[in-house]
Write a protein that holds these residues in place. Structure first.
Motif, PDB file in Angstrom:
ATOM      1  N   ILE A  24       0.833  -1.202   0.000  1.00 19.22           N
ATOM      2  CA  ILE A  24       0.000   0.000   0.000  1.00 19.22           C
ATOM      3  C   ILE A  24       0.868   1.252   0.000  1.00 19.22           C
ATOM      4  O   ILE A  24       0.649   2.179  -0.781  1.00 19.22           O
ATOM      5  CB  ILE A  24      -0.965  -0.007   1.202  1.00 19.22           C
ATOM      6  N   GLY A  25       1.872   1.276   0.852  1.00 19.36           N
ATOM      7  CA  GLY A  25       2.778   2.430   0.921  1.00 19.36           C
ATOM      8  C   GLY A  25       3.508   2.675  -0.387  1.00 19.36           C
ATOM      9  O   GLY A  25       3.609   3.813  -0.854  1.00 19.36           O
ATOM     10  N   ILE A  26       3.995   1.602  -0.999  1.00 20.92           N
ATOM     11  CA  ILE A  26       4.703   1.725  -2.269  1.00 20.92           C
ATOM     12  C   ILE A  26       3.763   2.228  -3.360  1.00 20.92           C
ATOM     13  O   ILE A  26       4.101   3.134  -4.126  1.00 20.92           O
ATOM     14  CB  ILE A  26       5.336   0.372  -2.673  1.00 20.92           C
ATOM     15  N   ALA A  27       2.564   1.667  -3.437  1.00 22.68           N
ATOM     16  CA  ALA A  27       1.608   2.053  -4.479  1.00 22.68           C
ATOM     17  C   ALA A  27       1.234   3.527  -4.366  1.00 22.68           C
ATOM     18  O   ALA A  27       1.280   4.266  -5.357  1.00 22.68           O
ATOM     19  CB  ALA A  27       0.360   1.183  -4.398  1.00 22.68           C
ATOM     20  N   ILE A  28       0.874   3.973  -3.183  1.00 27.33           N
ATOM     21  CA  ILE A  28       0.477   5.369  -2.993  1.00 27.33           C
ATOM     22  C   ILE A  28       1.645   6.301  -3.268  1.00 27.33           C
ATOM     23  O   ILE A  28       1.492   7.333  -3.925  1.00 27.33           O
ATOM     24  CB  ILE A  28      -0.113   5.577  -1.590  1.00 27.33           C
ATOM     25  N   SER A  29       2.825   5.925  -2.809  1.00 30.39           N
ATOM     26  CA  SER A  29       4.012   6.756  -3.032  1.00 30.39           C
ATOM     27  C   SER A  29       4.351   6.879  -4.517  1.00 30.39           C
ATOM     28  O   SER A  29       4.595   7.987  -5.018  1.00 30.39           O
ATOM     29  CB  SER A  29       5.203   6.153  -2.280  1.00 30.39           C
ATOM     30  N   GLN A  30       4.370   5.769  -5.235  1.00 28.93           N
ATOM     31  CA  GLN A  30       4.738   5.792  -6.645  1.00 28.93           C
ATOM     32  C   GLN A  30       3.702   6.525  -7.494  1.00 28.93           C
ATOM     33  O   GLN A  30       4.053   7.274  -8.406  1.00 28.93           O
ATOM     34  CB  GLN A  30       4.950   4.376  -7.169  1.00 28.93           C
ATOM     35  N   ILE A  31       2.429   6.306  -7.204  1.00 29.37           N
ATOM     36  CA  ILE A  31       1.386   7.025  -7.944  1.00 29.37           C
ATOM     37  C   ILE A  31       1.473   8.513  -7.640  1.00 29.37           C
ATOM     38  O   ILE A  31       1.361   9.343  -8.544  1.00 29.37           O
ATOM     39  CB  ILE A  31      -0.008   6.449  -7.620  1.00 29.37           C
ATOM     40  N   GLY A  32       1.711   8.868  -6.392  1.00 30.14           N
ATOM     41  CA  GLY A  32       1.867  10.277  -6.027  1.00 30.14           C
ATOM     42  C   GLY A  32       3.028  10.932  -6.747  1.00 30.14           C
ATOM     43  O   GLY A  32       2.909  12.054  -7.254  1.00 30.14           O
ATOM     44  N   LYS A  33       4.161  10.234  -6.838  1.00 30.65           N
ATOM     45  CA  LYS A  33       5.321  10.767  -7.558  1.00 30.65           C
ATOM     46  C   LYS A  33       4.998  10.987  -9.038  1.00 30.65           C
ATOM     47  O   LYS A  33       5.353  12.012  -9.614  1.00 30.65           O
ATOM     48  CB  LYS A  33       6.518   9.820  -7.434  1.00 30.65           C
ATOM     49  N   SER A  34       4.351  10.010  -9.643  1.00 31.40           N
ATOM     50  CA  SER A  34       4.003  10.128 -11.064  1.00 31.40           C
ATOM     51  C   SER A  34       3.042  11.286 -11.309  1.00 31.40           C
ATOM     52  O   SER A  34       3.189  12.031 -12.284  1.00 31.40           O
ATOM     53  CB  SER A  34       3.375   8.831 -11.567  1.00 31.40           C
ATOM     54  N   LEU A  35       2.058  11.445 -10.437  1.00 32.25           N
ATOM     55  CA  LEU A  35       1.102  12.545 -10.599  1.00 32.25           C
ATOM     56  C   LEU A  35       1.777  13.896 -10.376  1.00 32.25           C
ATOM     57  O   LEU A  35       1.485  14.860 -11.086  1.00 32.25           O
ATOM     58  CB  LEU A  35      -0.076  12.366  -9.636  1.00 32.25           C
ATOM     59  N   ASN A  36       2.672  13.970  -9.411  1.00 36.22           N
ATOM     60  CA  ASN A  36       3.368  15.238  -9.155  1.00 36.22           C
ATOM     61  C   ASN A  36       4.288  15.618 -10.314  1.00 36.22           C
ATOM     62  O   ASN A  36       4.422  16.795 -10.634  1.00 36.22           O
ATOM     63  CB  ASN A  36       4.144  15.181  -7.844  1.00 36.22           C
ATOM     64  N   LYS A  37       4.923  14.631 -10.956  1.00 42.30           N
ATOM     65  CA  LYS A  37       5.756  14.909 -12.130  1.00 42.30           C
ATOM     66  C   LYS A  37       4.912  15.499 -13.254  1.00 42.30           C
ATOM     67  O   LYS A  37       5.377  16.351 -14.000  1.00 42.30           O
ATOM     68  CB  LYS A  37       6.436  13.633 -12.637  1.00 42.30           C
ATOM     69  N   VAL A  43      -4.939  15.928  -7.767  1.00 47.77           N
ATOM     70  CA  VAL A  43      -5.636  14.637  -7.792  1.00 47.77           C
ATOM     71  C   VAL A  43      -5.498  13.991  -6.412  1.00 47.77           C
ATOM     72  O   VAL A  43      -4.397  13.857  -5.888  1.00 47.77           O
ATOM     73  CB  VAL A  43      -5.057  13.703  -8.878  1.00 47.77           C
ATOM     74  N   ASP A  44      -6.630  13.608  -5.824  1.00 45.06           N
ATOM     75  CA  ASP A  44      -6.622  12.943  -4.521  1.00 45.06           C
ATOM     76  C   ASP A  44      -6.392  11.449  -4.705  1.00 45.06           C
ATOM     77  O   ASP A  44      -6.952  10.833  -5.610  1.00 45.06           O
ATOM     78  CB  ASP A  44      -7.948  13.165  -3.798  1.00 45.06           C
ATOM     79  N   ILE A  45      -5.582  10.868  -3.805  1.00 47.58           N
ATOM     80  CA  ILE A  45      -5.240   9.450  -3.859  1.00 47.58           C
ATOM     81  C   ILE A  45      -5.740   8.786  -2.582  1.00 47.58           C
ATOM     82  O   ILE A  45      -5.438   9.248  -1.487  1.00 47.58           O
ATOM     83  CB  ILE A  45      -3.712   9.252  -3.964  1.00 47.58           C
ATOM     84  N   GLU A  46      -6.489   7.694  -2.732  1.00 42.73           N
ATOM     85  CA  GLU A  46      -6.980   6.927  -1.584  1.00 42.73           C
ATOM     86  C   GLU A  46      -6.806   5.441  -1.872  1.00 42.73           C
ATOM     87  O   GLU A  46      -6.802   5.030  -3.032  1.00 42.73           O
ATOM     88  CB  GLU A  46      -8.479   7.155  -1.357  1.00 42.73           C
ATOM     89  N   LEU A  47      -6.738   4.668  -0.821  1.00 47.00           N
ATOM     90  CA  LEU A  47      -6.717   3.222  -0.960  1.00 47.00           C
ATOM     91  C   LEU A  47      -8.133   2.743  -1.234  1.00 47.00           C
ATOM     92  O   LEU A  47      -9.085   3.178  -0.581  1.00 47.00           O
ATOM     93  CB  LEU A  47      -6.185   2.570   0.321  1.00 47.00           C
ATOM     94  N   GLY A  48      -8.289   1.856  -2.200  1.00 44.92           N
ATOM     95  CA  GLY A  48      -9.602   1.305  -2.498  1.00 44.92           C
ATOM     96  C   GLY A  48     -10.028   0.289  -1.451  1.00 44.92           C
ATOM     97  O   GLY A  48      -9.199  -0.284  -0.737  1.00 44.92           O
ATOM     98  N   LEU A  49     -11.314   0.084  -1.348  1.00 47.96           N
ATOM     99  CA  LEU A  49     -11.870  -0.910  -0.433  1.00 47.96           C
ATOM    100  C   LEU A  49     -12.682  -1.918  -1.230  1.00 47.96           C
ATOM    101  O   LEU A  49     -13.249  -1.594  -2.272  1.00 47.96           O
ATOM    102  CB  LEU A  49     -12.768  -0.240   0.607  1.00 47.96           C
TER     103      LEU A  49
END
Length: 113
Positions: A24-37, A43-49
Motif C-alpha cells: 500500500i505504501g509503495i503504491a500510494i508513493s509511486q502514484i503520487g510521484k508520477s502525478l506530481n511529475k 488529484v486525490d489518492i486513496e486506498l480502495g476498499l
C-alpha cells in the motif's frame, strides 16, 4: 457547462513487497510521484476498499502473492466546465492517464457539484 467530481479506480502492481502495508505504501508513493511529475498534485489518492466475501465487511483492496501485490487505488479530481459527465470522464482519464501510462483506469463515479 457544469463542474464535476470524477472518481477513477486504478490497479497498481508493486513488486518485492514484505506485506500488504508495504505494498500500500509503495503504491500510494509511486502514484503520487508520477502525478506530481505531471503537475497533477490536485488529484486525490486513496486506498480502495472491497467487501470480504465471508463477512461482507470492507477491507483494503490489496492482494499479495509471492512478494508481488496488486493494489486498488481510488483517484479523484474535479473537472470544471465540462459539457457532460462523459466529457468530464474523458478529461479526467486523459489527464491522469498521461501521468500513469501503464496503469489501467476505470470509472467509479461522476457527480456534478
Amino acid at each position: 457547462m457544469t463542474n464535476y467530481h470524477v472518481k477513477l479506480q486504478a490497479a497498481y502492481v508493486a513488486k518485492n513487497v514484505e506485506d500488504a502495508e508495504d505494498a500500500i505504501g509503495i503504491a500510494i508513493s509511486q502514484i503520487g510521484k508520477s502525478l506530481n511529475k505531471g503537475k497533477l498534485d490536485y488529484v486525490d489518492i486513496e486506498l480502495g476498499l472491497t467487501l470480504c466475501p465471508e463477512c461482507s465487511e470492507p477491507v483494503d483492496c490489496v492482494l499479495v502473492v509471492a512478494r508481488t501485490a496488486i493494489v486498488g487505488i481510488i483517484l479523484s479530481m474535479r473537472v470544471f466546465n465540462a459539457e457532460s459527465p462523459e466529457h468530464a470522464l474523458r478529461i479526467a482519464k486523459a489527464s491522469i492517464g498521461k501521468a500513469l501510462k501503464d496503469i489501467p483506469l476505470e470509472e467509479i463515479d461522476v457527480v456534478d457539484f
